[in-house]
Motif scaffolding. Structure first.
Motif, PDB file in Angstrom:
ATOM      1  N   GLN A 213       0.747  -1.120   0.071  1.00  8.32           N
ATOM      2  CA  GLN A 213       0.166  -0.119  -0.095  1.00  8.32           C
ATOM      3  C   GLN A 213       0.874   1.339  -0.115  1.00  8.32           C
ATOM      4  O   GLN A 213       0.297   2.345  -0.198  1.00  8.32           O
ATOM      5  CB  GLN A 213      -0.907  -0.173   1.135  1.00  8.32           C
ATOM      6  N   ALA A 216       0.554   3.394  -3.544  1.00  4.65           N
ATOM      7  CA  ALA A 216      -0.555   3.951  -3.518  1.00  4.65           C
ATOM      8  C   ALA A 216      -0.923   5.047  -2.590  1.00  4.65           C
ATOM      9  O   ALA A 216      -1.353   6.550  -2.760  1.00  4.65           O
ATOM     10  CB  ALA A 216      -2.034   2.887  -3.475  1.00  4.65           C
ATOM     11  N   GLU A 219       1.011   8.488  -3.287  1.00  2.74           N
ATOM     12  CA  GLU A 219       0.255   9.513  -4.389  1.00  2.74           C
ATOM     13  C   GLU A 219      -0.848  10.067  -3.955  1.00  2.74           C
ATOM     14  O   GLU A 219      -1.320  11.059  -4.756  1.00  2.74           O
ATOM     15  CB  GLU A 219       0.060   8.268  -5.647  1.00  2.74           C
TER      16      GLU A 219
END
Lengths: 505, 288, 320
Positions: A213, A216, A219
């Motif tokens: 994770q 992600a 971002e």
């Protein structure tokens, strides 16, 4: 929150925000005067330290912190062995510190059995108002209820077992900082939940982001998620016992056999596939985060080369003479190793699968069993008393103190932490030298020698240093560090980050 | 009429589903190739369904379809062995108690009641970690690793009591039937009476009950694996869900990894129920 | 008499369970004393011996350790946790009690009300739309592992829609203001919904079957023939008679509820007894596991006792 008996690194980390030692430490492992001591001077023979405290030190309740608190805290530990209790720091002072006394309110003199500096930054100074009344018979049961008064930047005002800790600014802290009025630490048993909470802004910072994770999460606007250095080494350990509790084949006790196998381990692939790149291939138990004490042994590091591994095995006398695909040991038995892995680590089965595939190609069969930590601990207990009975294990060491992972391989630790039952008198002597060393440079030199010995003859193959993945929000809080060491779980005391964080206006 | 037809259709579908699962369990490799592990994984970690991976991949890049099909074998094997053990125990216990009557019966039923009161899952949760560590043997037994064999035994010995109750009451009523008396009059031994006269009359009851036992076994196995007591090298559907949870796939929205194994479980359980055309069967207790 | 016998048997069962608990947990391999120290530096064999003595691990298993165990239990003393050094087992378990009671209790009430209502309607009008939909959904809800349902709800309502937080109570401080209570309630929605849905399925199926059975009886036909309204017959004649088997089944159901609670708490990291069970199991914290095992077992025995008494009240034939 009892510094004498805690076991989890996080507890030590939290206690580091309110209890301090005499001397601090920087990212390179060098001593600093960021803790209670202003200066510390060794006598010419190196056996006596004169420590001067900073002026006007105060506990968080406003009362004075004096040399008497320091002396009492140390003396309590020095007497613990004789009193028959094992406290976390008992072994640090045992046989090392001969006496300690206060010269005046701000000056302390410490006499040691041999020249050493490593003791000054490892013993927490506790307020005698609270701890002076706790005897040896009660100390291991003492829960140290909130509010906890210390000398560090924060005081602990609330604490729910296994759930949350609330820290408040210590108004009497000598500064600079802290700027945060209150810090609340929450335990999420489900990392997913923590990730969600960070995304929604419920929390500002989290440790241990799940590997898949990080990307992600990084971002998301206003969130930084990245790998930091940790103190952990994941390793493949061998049972090298030859007597009682020996492994399934005497080959395990043969350094040449273990050395040959290390050519059959592709550490790069493990990092890339098991950790998805968030880590570094390891060379020893000493991690890069130790700074000066991380030895560079790249000149002797083995390449991953299955053909070479086979050649080395053959040279050491391990060949497949009956053509069944498995090499035989010197007694003529197929080498079939039992690998044990602890069940709490969910990445270890993946390592085991890689090892099984690689070792199979050099003619060694592996059978993996997943067991509980408790059961594994009984395997690594003293072989003379029922321990042993395993061939290999995958586990880790993690310690902020660089001498610790080296101490594990002493002969005297068999039955303690020397889980491979490995014994080498030369190594034991080197460790004693290390303990008696004053300068960081000299320590680094000895540590490198020890690591080189472990790399070629040692009872384990260091696999990788996993990175620790942390994430924080930048929209509400500023002052996040730009260093390879994470904001929390630094292992560096006093923590360099907590006093710098600020709430943005 | 409509209702009957629907029931018929439902059962056909159920039979088809179970058939497919049995095929998957028997020849998983022929369907999706050998079980992937991290070494042989074919995809990128946690990628959603695509042409190459119809049901996406897991956290180390293994194909979820491949895992699900191979897990069918483990889940079904464990359930089958466990329910066989449970049925054998329960039937033996029930027949002996019902046939012996009197004090033996009363004592045996107290033991059964004890196990009936303690829920299988809680008991299994306590026993499994213990047994897994005791059964440290290597290799595989009947195609299962020792960890899973332990699960089989734990489920077996914690879930037989219900069967024993039912079998016992049926045996009690059979024992008072005229044909049993006749057999005894002509001098048949107890063993012979049980084997020749009582057991054959219990078969339909046992078969009906087996389906429910299999369902219970699947549940317990799934729940045990989900809390981390499965075997990572022989994943079952519950183990897959455990790893999905560990990898945080629910929070990350990796639905394919969560939905697939769970859906397989639901399909099997509902199909088994449809075949036994029963919901949760009301095991009424006698309040004697 | 009936009551006394039931009570005696419950007490006996609890004693046997306690004894069983003792032997099961003492048989566990692994060295508890090594878990006690963790990986503290400088363990020496002498220190290990001291710890064994301190924790009573070197006394003979039977009768010494067993007797002191039974005596301690009688005093409500479960000893000390291995994982949390120095903390009593009760101190570890205590704070976990409320969240579980809250969670399981709320879910049960919802499931019972909704499930029994749908079930009786569906059973009364077999083949109706409500029956077909209700029964199929109920079967599906009953057939799926409860924790899986929780994971699905998480994906939809937390990951995709972001309506609810992923976690349970973990990050709420105990405060009395309304805002925080609201926060707790908000966090509880998904876990409680998960358990409630799974349980509802079961109640629907059970109630439906019971109603179907009762409605075949003569007195129902008679009541209908007398021209009493259908709903009135259901309310006055069928439901009261269907209650009987339901009571028994609910009590037998406690184990199922517990299993659901344990796994669902794991999914939502709800800081209750279920999560503690899993944590204790992973850390091999024997004293805590043992106490939890006893708590679960005793609560099941008590539930059965209550059911027996209720049964006796509802059905006078029982208490001869």
């Amino acid at each position: 929150m009892n510094p004498h008996i805690y076991q989890f690194a996080i507890a030590g980390e939290i206690m580091g925000t309110f209890y301090e030692a005499l001397v601090g430490k920087d990212l390179n492992g060098k001593p600093t005067n960021t803790a209670l001591a202003e200066s510390w001077v060794a006598s010419d023979d190196g056996l006596t330290w004169t420590v001067k405290l900073k002026p006007q030190l105060k506990w968080a309740d406003g009362s004075r912190l004096t040399a008497a608190d320091v002396v009492a805290s140390w003396k309590f530990l020095m007497g613990s062995k004789a009193a028959g209790v094992a406290l976390n720091s008992t072994a640090i002072v045992d046989g090392v510190v001969k006496s300690i006394s206060a010269i005046d309110d701000n000056t302390i003199q410490i006499a040691t059995a041999y020249p050493t500096q490593s003791i000054l930054n490892r013993i927490a100074i506790l307020p005698q108002k609270v701890w002076g009344n706790i005897g040896y018979d009660k100390v291991t049961d003492f829960q140290n209820p909130a509010p906890i008064v210390g000398s560090g930047p924060f005081t602990l005002t609330n604490w729910t077992r296994g759930q949350s800790v609330t820290l408040e600014r210590n108004p009497y802290y000598r500064g600079p900082g802290p700027f945060l009025k209150e810090v609340r630490l929450l335990h999420f048993s489900n990392p997913d939940a923590a990730v969600q909470a960070l995304r929604s802004g419920e929390i500002d910072y989290m440790t241990d982001v799940p590997i898949n994770q990080v990307k992600a999460l990084g971002e998301v606007p206003n969130i930084v998620a990245k790998p930091f250095q940790s103190y952990r080494t994941v390793y493949l350990g061998f049972n090298t016992s030859t007597g009682k509790g020996a492994g399934s084949t005497p080959a395990l006790a043969d350094p040449a056999f273990r050395d040959a196998l290390s050519y059959a381990v592709d550490k790069q692939a493990l990092v890339a596939r098991v950790l998805q790149g968030y880590g570094t291939p390891a060379t020893s138990m000493l991690v890069p985060a130790y700074g000066a004490l991380y030895p560079d042994i790249s000149d002797i590091v083995h390449p991953f080369d299955l053909a070479l591994a086979k050649k080395k095995l053959a040279a050491a006398g391990y060949v497949d003479s009956n053509g069944n695909g498995l090499i035989e040991d010197k007694q003529g038995h197929d080498i079939h190793l039992r690998l044990y892995i602890p069940d709490v680590e969910t990445t270890y089965p993946a390592i085991a699968q890689f090892l099984t595939a690689w070792f199979r190609q050099v003619g060694v069969e592996i059978t993996t069993t997943v067991v509980s930590e408790a059961s594994l601990l009984s395997n690594v207990a003293d072989p003379a008393k029922g321990g042993g009975n395993y061939d290999m294990l995958i586990w880790f060491w993690e310690a902020a103190e660089p001498t610790f992972p080296l101490s594990v391989f002493q002969t005297s630790q068999i039955g303690g932490l020397n889980w491979s039952f490995w014994s080498d008198p030369k190594y034991d002597r080197m460790y004693e030298d290390l303990r008696r060393t004053l300068s960081v440079e000299k320590s680094a030199e000895i540590a490198e020698k020890m690591v080189r010995k472990l790399y070629t003859e040692g009872p384990y193959i260091a696999l990788y240093y996993p990175a620790t993945l942390h994430a924080y929000r930048t929209d509400r809080i500023s002052g996040w560090p730009d260093s390879p060491v994470p904001p929390l779980m630094t292992g560096i005391f006093p923590n360099p980050t907590v006093t710098k964080l600020k709430v943005k206006q | 009429m409509i209702c009957l037809m629907e029931l018929g259709l439902g059962r056909i579908i159920a039979a088809l589903v179970l058939g497919a699962v049995i095929v998957a369990a028997l020849v998983p490799t022929a369907l999706v190739g050998p079980l992937e592990n991290i070494v042989t994984a074919t995809g990128a970690p946690m990628s959603p369904p695509s042409a190459a991976h119809w049901l996406g991949t897991d956290e180390v890049g293994r194909d979820v379809l491949n895992l699900t099909v191979h897990s069918a074998r483990i889940t079904m094997l464990v359930a089958l062995f466990a329910s066989s053990l449970s049925m054998a125990l329960g039937t033996a216990f029930g027949v002996i108690a019902g046939y012996a009557r009197g004090t033996t019966d009363a004592l045996m039923m107290r033991v059964a009641d004890f196990f009936l009161v303690l829920p299988a899952f809680v008991l299994a949760l306590v026993l499994a970690p213990l047994a897994i560590e005791m059964g440290g043997a290597q290799g595989t037994i009947m195609g299962l690793r020792p960890t899973l064999m332990v699960t089989v035994i734990v489920i077996g010995i914690t879930s037989w009591a219900g069967t024993a109750r039912i079998v016992r009451s049926q045996t009690l009523s059979l024992r008072s039937r005229p044909f049993v008396d006749r057999a005894r009059v002509i001098g048949a031994s107890h063993g012979r009476i049980i084997c020749r006269h009582i057991l054959p009359n219990l078969i339909s009851l046992i078969v009906a009950n087996t389906i429910l036992t299999i369902v219970a076994a699947i549940w317990i196995e799934t729940a045990l694996s989900f809390v981390g007591l499965g075997d990572p090298f022989q994943p079952s559907w519950g183990t897959m869900l455990f790893y999905a949870q560990q990898a945080g796939s629910a929070g990350a929205g990796a639905w394919w990894y969560v939905v697939t194994p769970g859906f397989a479980i639901v399909l099997v359980v509902v199909s088994l129920y449809s075949l036994s055309h029963a919901g949760p069967v009301a095991r009424r207790r006698k309040t004697t | 008499m009936f009551l006394l016998r039931k009570l005696a048997s419950a007490i006996l069962t609890i004693f046997v369970i306690s004894a069983l608990g003792f032997f099961i947990f003492r048989a566990m391999p692994g060295d508890p004393e090594r878990m006690l120290i963790g990986a503290a530096q400088g363990i020496t064999p002498e220190l290990l011996a001291q710890i064994r003595a301190r924790w009573g691990l070197d006394a003979p298993l039977f009768p010494d350790q067993f007797l002191s165990y039974i005596l301690s239990l009688a005093r409500g003393d479960f000893g000390y946790s291995f994982k949390f050094r120095g903390e009593t087992v009760l101190g570890v378990i205590g704070p976990r009690m409320m969240p579980t009671l809250l969670f399981v209790g709320t879910a049960q009430v919802i499931a019972m009300v909704v499930g029994l209502w749908i079930g009786s309607r569906a059973g009364w009008r077999q083949g109706s739309i409500l029956d077909r939909f209700g029964s199929s959904l109920a079967l599906a809800a009953y057939g799926m592992p409860t924790f899986w349902l929780g994971m699905l709800l998480l994906i939809v309502f937390a990951a995709w829609l972001s309506w609810f937080p992923v976690t349970g109570l973990a990050n709420i401080e105990q405060t009395n203001n309304f805002q925080q209570w609201l926060g707790i309630a908000w966090r509880s929605v998904l876990p409680i919904a998960t358990l409630a849905i799974a349980q509802t399925g079961q109640y629907v199926l059970l109630m439906r079957a019971a109603v179907v059975e009762v409605s075949k009886e003569d007195f129902v036909t008679t009541a209908r023939a007398k021209g009493i309204g259908s709903n009135a017959v259901l309310r006055r004649h069928v439901t009261p008679n269907a209650r009987l088997p339901i009571v028994t089944l609910i009590s037998l159901n406690v184990g199922f509820i517990l299993a659901g609670a344990i796994t669902v708490e794991t999914v939502f990291s709800w800081p209750g007894l279920g999560l503690l069970t899993v944590e204790a199991m992973r850390a091999r914290d024997y004293p805590v596991m043992q106490a939890l095992f006893l708590i679960f077992a005793v609560s099941i025995v008590l539930a059965n006792l209550v059911a027996d008494l209720l049964y006796a009240r509802l059905d006078p034939r029982v208490s001869r």
